[in-house]
Design an enzyme around this catalytic site. Sequence first.
Site, PDB file in Angstrom:
ATOM      1  N   GLY A 165       0.690  -1.193   0.020  1.00 16.86           N
ATOM      2  CA  GLY A 165       0.084  -0.099   0.162  1.00 16.86           C
ATOM      3  C   GLY A 165       0.800   1.261  -0.042  1.00 16.86           C
TER       4      GLY A 165
ATOM      5  N   GLU B 259      15.399   0.386  -6.157  1.00 13.91           N
ATOM      6  CA  GLU B 259      14.953   0.061  -7.657  1.00 13.91           C
ATOM      7  C   GLU B 259      15.159   1.338  -8.456  1.00 13.91           C
ATOM      8  OE1 GLU B 259      11.128  -1.487  -8.245  1.00 13.91           O
ATOM      9  OE2 GLU B 259      11.826  -3.632  -7.508  1.00 13.91           O
ATOM     10  N   LYS B 260      15.687   1.210  -9.671  1.00 18.17           N
ATOM     11  CA  LYS B 260      15.310   2.322 -10.393  1.00 18.17           C
ATOM     12  C   LYS B 260      13.977   2.790 -10.382  1.00 18.17           C
ATOM     13  CE  LYS B 260      16.543   4.907 -14.103  1.00 18.17           C
ATOM     14  NZ  LYS B 260      17.337   6.168 -13.632  1.00 18.17           N
TER      15      LYS B 260
ATOM     16  N   GLU C 293       5.492  -7.774  -7.485  1.00 15.08           N
ATOM     17  CA  GLU C 293       5.112  -8.520  -6.364  1.00 15.08           C
ATOM     18  C   GLU C 293       4.016  -9.621  -6.703  1.00 15.08           C
ATOM     19  OE1 GLU C 293       2.852  -6.177  -3.264  1.00 15.08           O
ATOM     20  OE2 GLU C 293       3.897  -5.048  -4.006  1.00 15.08           O
TER      21      GLU C 293
ATOM     22  N   ARG D 116      -3.298 -14.412  -2.639  1.00 16.03           N
ATOM     23  CA  ARG D 116      -4.838 -14.419  -2.234  1.00 16.03           C
ATOM     24  C   ARG D 116      -5.653 -14.206  -3.212  1.00 16.03           C
ATOM     25  NH1 ARG D 116      -2.953  -9.244  -1.262  1.00 16.03           N
ATOM     26  NH2 ARG D 116      -4.135  -7.384  -2.456  1.00 16.03           N
TER      27      ARG D 116
HETATM   28  C1  MV4 Z   1       7.337   1.468  -8.542  1.00 12.59           C
HETATM   29  C2  MV4 Z   1       7.095   2.402  -9.107  1.00 12.59           C
HETATM   30  C3  MV4 Z   1       7.922   2.873 -10.004  1.00 12.59           C
HETATM   31  N1  MV4 Z   1       9.232   2.495  -9.878  1.00 12.59           N
HETATM   32  N2  MV4 Z   1       8.706   0.847  -8.706  1.00 12.59           N
HETATM   33  C4  MV4 Z   1       3.649   1.270  -5.314  1.00 12.59           C
HETATM   34  C5  MV4 Z   1       3.149   0.074  -4.513  1.00 12.59           C
HETATM   35  C6  MV4 Z   1       3.798  -1.012  -4.986  1.00 12.59           C
HETATM   36  N3  MV4 Z   1       2.897  -2.178  -5.097  1.00 12.59           N
HETATM   37  C7  MV4 Z   1       4.731  -0.692  -5.872  1.00 12.59           C
HETATM   38  N4  MV4 Z   1       4.699   0.665  -6.564  1.00 12.59           N
HETATM   39  C8  MV4 Z   1       5.358   1.193  -7.302  1.00 12.59           C
HETATM   40  N5  MV4 Z   1       6.551   0.932  -7.708  1.00 12.59           N
HETATM   41  C9  MV4 Z   1       9.540   1.458  -9.233  1.00 12.59           C
HETATM   42  N6  MV4 Z   1      10.653   0.881  -9.602  1.00 12.59           N
HETATM   43  C10 MV4 Z   1       5.901   3.080  -8.869  1.00 12.59           C
HETATM   44  C11 MV4 Z   1       5.056   2.467  -8.016  1.00 12.59           C
HETATM   45  C12 MV4 Z   1       3.666   3.128  -7.747  1.00 12.59           C
HETATM   46  C13 MV4 Z   1       2.384   2.389  -7.993  1.00 12.59           C
HETATM   47  C14 MV4 Z   1       2.395   1.163  -8.550  1.00 12.59           C
HETATM   48  C15 MV4 Z   1       1.419   0.652  -8.686  1.00 12.59           C
HETATM   49  C16 MV4 Z   1      -0.008   1.106  -8.728  1.00 12.59           C
HETATM   50  C17 MV4 Z   1       0.132   2.505  -8.226  1.00 12.59           C
HETATM   51  C18 MV4 Z   1       1.150   3.212  -7.816  1.00 12.59           C
HETATM   52  C19 MV4 Z   1       1.074   4.596  -7.657  1.00 12.59           C
HETATM   53  C20 MV4 Z   1       2.399   5.126  -7.129  1.00 12.59           C
HETATM   54  C21 MV4 Z   1       3.463   4.392  -7.239  1.00 12.59           C
END
Ligand code: MV4
Length: 450
Positions: free
Chosen positions: A164, A200-201, A288, A292
């Site tokens: 979250g 991470e990048k 990830e 569930r």
């Molecule tokens: C990221 C990303 C940009 N770059 N990883 C947000 C929660 C987690 N599940 C992973 N997330 C993100 N990881 C990298 N390397 C941007 C997000 C992210 C995001 C991802 C999925 C849905 C909504 C989001 C909102 C903001 C940031």
Amino acid sequence: MFSKILVANRGEIALRIIRACHDLGIEAVAVYSEADRGAPWLDVADQSICIGPAVSSESYLKIPRIIAAAEVTGAQAIHPGYGFLSENSKFAEQCRASGIEFIGPPVEAMERLGNKDKSKTVAKAAKVPTVPGSDGLVHSEEEAKKFARAVGYPVLIKASAGGGGRGMRVARDEASLVAGFAQARAEAEAAFKDGSVFLEKYLDRPRHVEVQLLGDQYGHVIHLFERDCSLQRRHQKLVEESPSPRLPDAVRQEMCAAAVRLAQEAGYYNAGTCEFLVDQHNRFYFIEVNARIQVEHPVTELVTGVDLIREQIRIAAGEKLRYQQKDIVQRGHAIEVRINAEDPANDFRPSPGVVKTWRPPGGPGVRLDSHVCAGYRVPSNYDSMVAKLLVHQPTRDEAFAVMRRCLREFRVEGIHTTIPLLQTIFRNEAFIAGTVDTTFIERELMSPKG
Ligand code: MV4
């Protein structure tokens, strides 16, 4: 097959699971907290048991009470739904120790995929693309700086146990990296009692696309295509759809095959979801696994015709998967919106209380998953979702038209809901064009202070 299942959840998902039990000729035992006494879904169950006070930690999260409820009612299996104990491997382990079947993945797979840096290692072993990163945990500021210099800014600091968006910080330069590293660690330690982080990048404006999986206990894993969940606000999904708009079919096929490889590598079975980020060049990266059933599972049920909860129960009972990959097709277009008891005009403040009018929409290709009816009191103790409204139509345009009509038809009085925000979203040009990414709501739809 089981003859009695205990449903360790509440609200719409409890009702959804009770219905699936009955469709299979299985009795359903509901559990409830004092805040949910007399709730409408309890009447649908064959039996119900109070497991404690309103506060979740003393009821829906209290493992010994839930196991005891299964034991005294003679339930052979427990369905955890989503949230609460659904991804708690200790709970799954205690079910196993008590001779009760946990309707979900095996404990070992939950442990292998339960945190983000471990699941990334599994992904790499399965040759599934991952975001360029630190290859394991980052223990010191110096290590973090070294990594960031190597891959280049911006970088994202992520909590290994995160979820979250908690324990996550973007760093655009060395100063914000040092500050963010400390903040992310402190936040993760407080929220998850695990302060470990990795780097991470940072991907610019990614889309969130996830692949639904089903596997049986005999090593057979299939995918049920993808859901696009890019439309989120503060890590809360608002809209989900399948197919993902503008995703080239070759990319879809590759991503789905990658998800299946990952599940096989992890020894995964039952239902699960593999989450990916997709960048502007349609390159996809694993982030990830959700071990569930998810809130948005009905989107997949509509396009594939597969009842995912029913399949979860069959798989847990030791049946072989009754579908081959070639049997699964994506037919038409499905969209889900989440309707929450929140006030969009007041910074989405929760809006509990008595529902005075509840007049949901209907018609061909419309599905409403909800536990609410007129006179129901939405308690303030739990998640504010009151309904999931879905449409299934031959094309995306038709699905949008029907969704707009449904949102206009839906009348709720007594509480505030997110329906007005959803009406705005379904009139938005960029969303209609299918070009939104995960940063869209905050960039385009919220006032500067929102
Ligand atoms: C990221 C990303 C940009 N770059 N990883 C947000 C929660 C987690 N599940 C992973 N997330 C993100 N990881 C990298 N390397 C941007 C997000 C992210 C995001 C991802 C999925 C849905 C909504 C989001 C909102 C903001 C940031």
